[in-house]
Motif scaffolding. Structure first.
Motif, PDB file in Angstrom:
ATOM      1  N   ILE A 253      -5.948   8.954 -11.338  1.00 20.79           N
ATOM      2  CA  ILE A 253      -5.783   8.366 -10.009  1.00 20.79           C
ATOM      3  C   ILE A 253      -6.158   6.887 -10.064  1.00 20.79           C
ATOM      4  CG2 ILE A 253      -6.566   8.405  -7.610  1.00 20.79           C
ATOM      5  CD1 ILE A 253      -7.178  11.398  -8.014  1.00 20.79           C
TER       6      ILE A 253
ATOM      7  N   SER B 188       0.847  -1.186   0.000  1.00 20.68           N
ATOM      8  CA  SER B 188       0.000   0.000   0.000  1.00 20.68           C
ATOM      9  C   SER B 188       0.881   1.233   0.000  1.00 20.68           C
ATOM     10  CB  SER B 188      -0.893   0.007   1.241  1.00 20.68           C
ATOM     11  OG  SER B 188      -0.100   0.194   2.407  1.00 20.68           O
TER      12      SER B 188
ATOM     13  N   ARG C 207      -1.675   7.491  -6.516  1.00 22.14           N
ATOM     14  CA  ARG C 207      -1.774   8.705  -7.317  1.00 22.14           C
ATOM     15  C   ARG C 207      -0.395   9.328  -7.525  1.00 22.14           C
ATOM     16  NH1 ARG C 207      -5.866  12.052  -4.802  1.00 22.14           N
ATOM     17  NH2 ARG C 207      -6.639  10.197  -3.739  1.00 22.14           N
TER      18      ARG C 207
ATOM     19  N   GLY D 221      -7.575   4.443  -8.313  1.00 17.96           N
ATOM     20  CA  GLY D 221      -8.408   4.060  -7.192  1.00 17.96           C
ATOM     21  C   GLY D 221      -8.996   2.681  -7.389  1.00 17.96           C
ATOM     22  N   PRO D 222      -9.883   2.239  -6.494  1.00 13.91           N
ATOM     23  CA  PRO D 222     -10.436   0.885  -6.562  1.00 13.91           C
ATOM     24  C   PRO D 222     -11.081   0.518  -7.893  1.00 13.91           C
ATOM     25  CG  PRO D 222     -10.892   1.825  -4.417  1.00 13.91           C
ATOM     26  CD  PRO D 222     -10.287   2.919  -5.242  1.00 13.91           C
ATOM     27  N   SER D 223     -11.882   1.406  -8.475  1.00 20.58           N
ATOM     28  CA  SER D 223     -12.554   1.065  -9.730  1.00 20.58           C
ATOM     29  C   SER D 223     -11.546   0.869 -10.858  1.00 20.58           C
ATOM     30  CB  SER D 223     -13.571   2.141 -10.108  1.00 20.58           C
ATOM     31  OG  SER D 223     -12.943   3.396 -10.292  1.00 20.58           O
ATOM     32  N   THR D 224     -10.517   1.720 -10.905  1.00 20.03           N
ATOM     33  CA  THR D 224      -9.487   1.598 -11.939  1.00 20.03           C
ATOM     34  C   THR D 224      -8.622   0.366 -11.705  1.00 20.03           C
ATOM     35  OG1 THR D 224      -9.418   3.988 -12.327  1.00 20.03           O
ATOM     36  CG2 THR D 224      -7.474   2.718 -12.978  1.00 20.03           C
TER      37      THR D 224
ATOM     38  N   THR E  83      -6.730  -4.129  -4.174  1.00 18.52           N
ATOM     39  CA  THR E  83      -7.380  -3.207  -5.110  1.00 18.52           C
ATOM     40  C   THR E  83      -8.252  -2.176  -4.407  1.00 18.52           C
ATOM     41  OG1 THR E  83      -9.177  -4.798  -5.411  1.00 18.52           O
ATOM     42  CG2 THR E  83      -7.387  -4.860  -7.020  1.00 18.52           C
ATOM     43  N   GLU E  84      -8.264  -2.184  -3.078  1.00 17.06           N
ATOM     44  CA  GLU E  84      -9.007  -1.164  -2.338  1.00 17.06           C
ATOM     45  C   GLU E  84      -8.147   0.062  -2.037  1.00 17.06           C
ATOM     46  OE1 GLU E  84     -12.459  -1.164  -1.386  1.00 17.06           O
ATOM     47  OE2 GLU E  84     -12.189  -2.554  -3.044  1.00 17.06           O
ATOM     48  N   GLN E  85      -6.866  -0.008  -2.350  1.00 16.85           N
ATOM     49  CA  GLN E  85      -6.001   1.139  -2.106  1.00 16.85           C
ATOM     50  C   GLN E  85      -6.161   2.176  -3.205  1.00 16.85           C
ATOM     51  OE1 GLN E  85      -1.704   0.325  -2.716  1.00 16.85           O
ATOM     52  NE2 GLN E  85      -2.334  -1.692  -3.482  1.00 16.85           N
ATOM     53  N   THR E  86      -5.623   3.341  -2.984  1.00 26.12           N
ATOM     54  CA  THR E  86      -5.636   4.407  -3.988  1.00 26.12           C
ATOM     55  C   THR E  86      -4.211   4.911  -4.182  1.00 26.12           C
ATOM     56  OG1 THR E  86      -7.888   5.119  -3.431  1.00 26.12           O
ATOM     57  CG2 THR E  86      -6.489   6.707  -4.569  1.00 26.12           C
TER      58      THR E  86
END
Length: 335
Positions: free
Chosen positions: A105, A24, A54, A107-110, A49-52
Motif C-alpha cells: 500500500i 488523489s 492501493r 501510504g504517506p510513509s512509503t 504524499t498524505e494520500q493513500t
C-alpha cells in the motif's frame, strides 16, 4: 515529509514525473477520462504524499508512482496508471528494501520515501547527459559526490571532470561490467545513481575460539526449503511469518544452533569464507551501509531467504543482488 503547524508540506515532483497531473484517488476517474489529452502541468506541480494509494486505484497519481518506481528499477511493466499486481509488488519490493511496512500500500510513509530519493532525482536530470573529461559544473560535482559515497572517488570534489574523475568512472564501470571508457553516459549514470551499495565497507568479525566443526552443515537446507511460501512479517520469528533474520534464526534453531537476531550481528557471528558452499549464509547491503539482508546459499547461484514475497528462492546472478552482495559466512559450532 515535514509538517508545519500540523499541515502536510507537499513534495515537488521529480523531472521524470513532471509530465503528469497528480491527483488523489477521489479524482482518479476524472483523470482517466482525460488521459488521452496533454496534461496541464508544470514541473513545479506538487504531489500529495498524505494520500493513500492501493490495489485497484487508477489515475495519474498511480502513473507518477509507477514512473518513480521504474526510475529506481523496481518496476518494469506498462505505465498505465493502474494499481494492479505489478505495481503492488513493486511497492512491496521498495518497502522491503527501505525497511518500511511491507503491505503493498502506497501510504504517506512509503510515498515520502519514494518521492524524496535525492539520488533518483539527480539521475533523472541526466537521462540524456554525457559527462566526460574536460567538463565542469554542478552535474560533475554531483557525479563526484556519488562516486565518493560509493568509495570510488577520494580526492577533492570540485566539479571538474579531470583524470581522477575519469579514473573513478573507469573503476566503477569495470566493477559492474559496464562499457569501460571513462565516460559517464546515460547507462553509467543510471547505474550509478540507483546504486545503494558502498564499496570497501569493512566490519570486524569476532575471533573464533574452540571450533569443533568448521565444515558447512548442508542438512540445514532441508529445514529452510520446507518453509517456502511462508509470508513475510516485520519482526516475524515463527512459521506464521518471518522477517529476514527471523527466518535464519528459526532455521538454525531447528538444528540446535543459536545465532544472533539481527543481520549485522549474524555477520559478525559467522566465519568468513572466500566463496559460499551449500548451507553457508550470503549477505547483501540493501537499505543502509553494511549487511542488512541475508539468506542461505543453495548452490548454483541461488539462495533462500525471507523477502517481500515471503520465504522464496532467488538468484544471486540478477543485477539487483549482484550489485548488493557483500560476502559469505559460515556458522560453526562452539564448545
Amino acid at each position: 515529509m515535514k509538517k508545519r503547524n500540523g499541515v502536510g508540506e507537499a513534495i515537488v515532483l521529480s523531472t521524470m514525473a513532471a509530465g503528469f497531473m497528480l491527483l488523489s484517488p477521489d479524482n482518479a476517474k476524472a483523470a482517466e477520462a482525460g488521459a488521452t489529452t496533454d496534461p496541464l502541468i508544470t514541473k513545479d506541480e506538487k504531489f500529495d504524499t498524505e494520500q493513500t494509494l492501493r490495489y485497484g486505484h487508477k489515475g495519474l497519481s498511480v502513473k507518477a508512482i509507477q514512473i518513480e518506481l521504474m526510475a529506481l528499477d523496481f518496476y518494469s511493466s506498462k505505465l498505465d496508471g493502474v494499481y494492479g499486481r505489478n505495481t503492488q509488488q513493486a511497492i512491496k519490493e521498495f518497502q522491503f528494501v527501505h525497511h518500511l511496512k511491507v503491505d503493498g500500500i502506497a501510504g504517506p510513509s512509503t510515498l515520502n520515501k519514494l518521492f524524496s530519493s535525492i539520488d533518483t532525482k539527480t539521475y533523472q536530470q541526466f537521462t540524456s547527459t554525457k559527462l566526460l573529461n574536460g567538463d565542469k559544473g554542478e552535474q560533475v560535482r554531483q557525479l563526484q559526490e556519488k562516486l565518493s559515497r560509493l568509495g570510488y572517488f577520494s580526492t577533492t570534489i570540485d566539479g571538474k571532470f579531470g583524470p581522477l574523475t575519469k579514473g573513478a568512472v573507469l573503476d566503477y564501470q569495470n566493477r559492474y561490467g559496464l562499457k569501460a571508457d571513462g565516460v559517464a553516459d546515460s547507462t553509467t549514470l543510471k547505474h550509478l545513481f540507483t546504486n545503494q551499495n558502498v564499496r570497501g565497507k569493512t566490519i570486524t568479525v569476532r575471533s573464533v575460539k574452540k571450533q569443533t566443526n568448521f565444515s558447512v552443515d548442508t542438512s540445514i537446507i532441508k529445514h529452510a526449503t520446507s518453509l517456502i511460501g511462508i509470508p513475510y512479517k516485520w519482526g516475524g520469528t515463527s512459521p506464521s511469518g518471518f522477517d529476514c533474520s527471523g527466518f535464519l534464526q528459526y532455521v538454525y534453531s531447528q538444528k540446535g544452533y543459536t545465532i544472533p537476531r539481527t543481520v549485522s550481528d549474524i555477520w559478525n557471528f559467522g566465519v568468513n569464507v572466500s566463496k559460499p558452499s551449500i548451507g553457508d549464509l550470503v549477505f547483501f547491503q540493501t537499505y543502509k551501509r553494511g549487511p542488512s539482508h541475508a539468506g542461505i546459499y543453495l548452490g548454483d547461484g541461488k539462495f533462500i531467504h525471507s523477502g517481500s514475497k515471503g520465504v522464496t528462492v532467488s538468484s544471486m546472478n540478477t543485477s539487483y543482488w549482484q550489485e548488493r552482495y557483500l560476502g559469505s559466512k559460515r556458522i560453526v559450532q562452539y564448545n
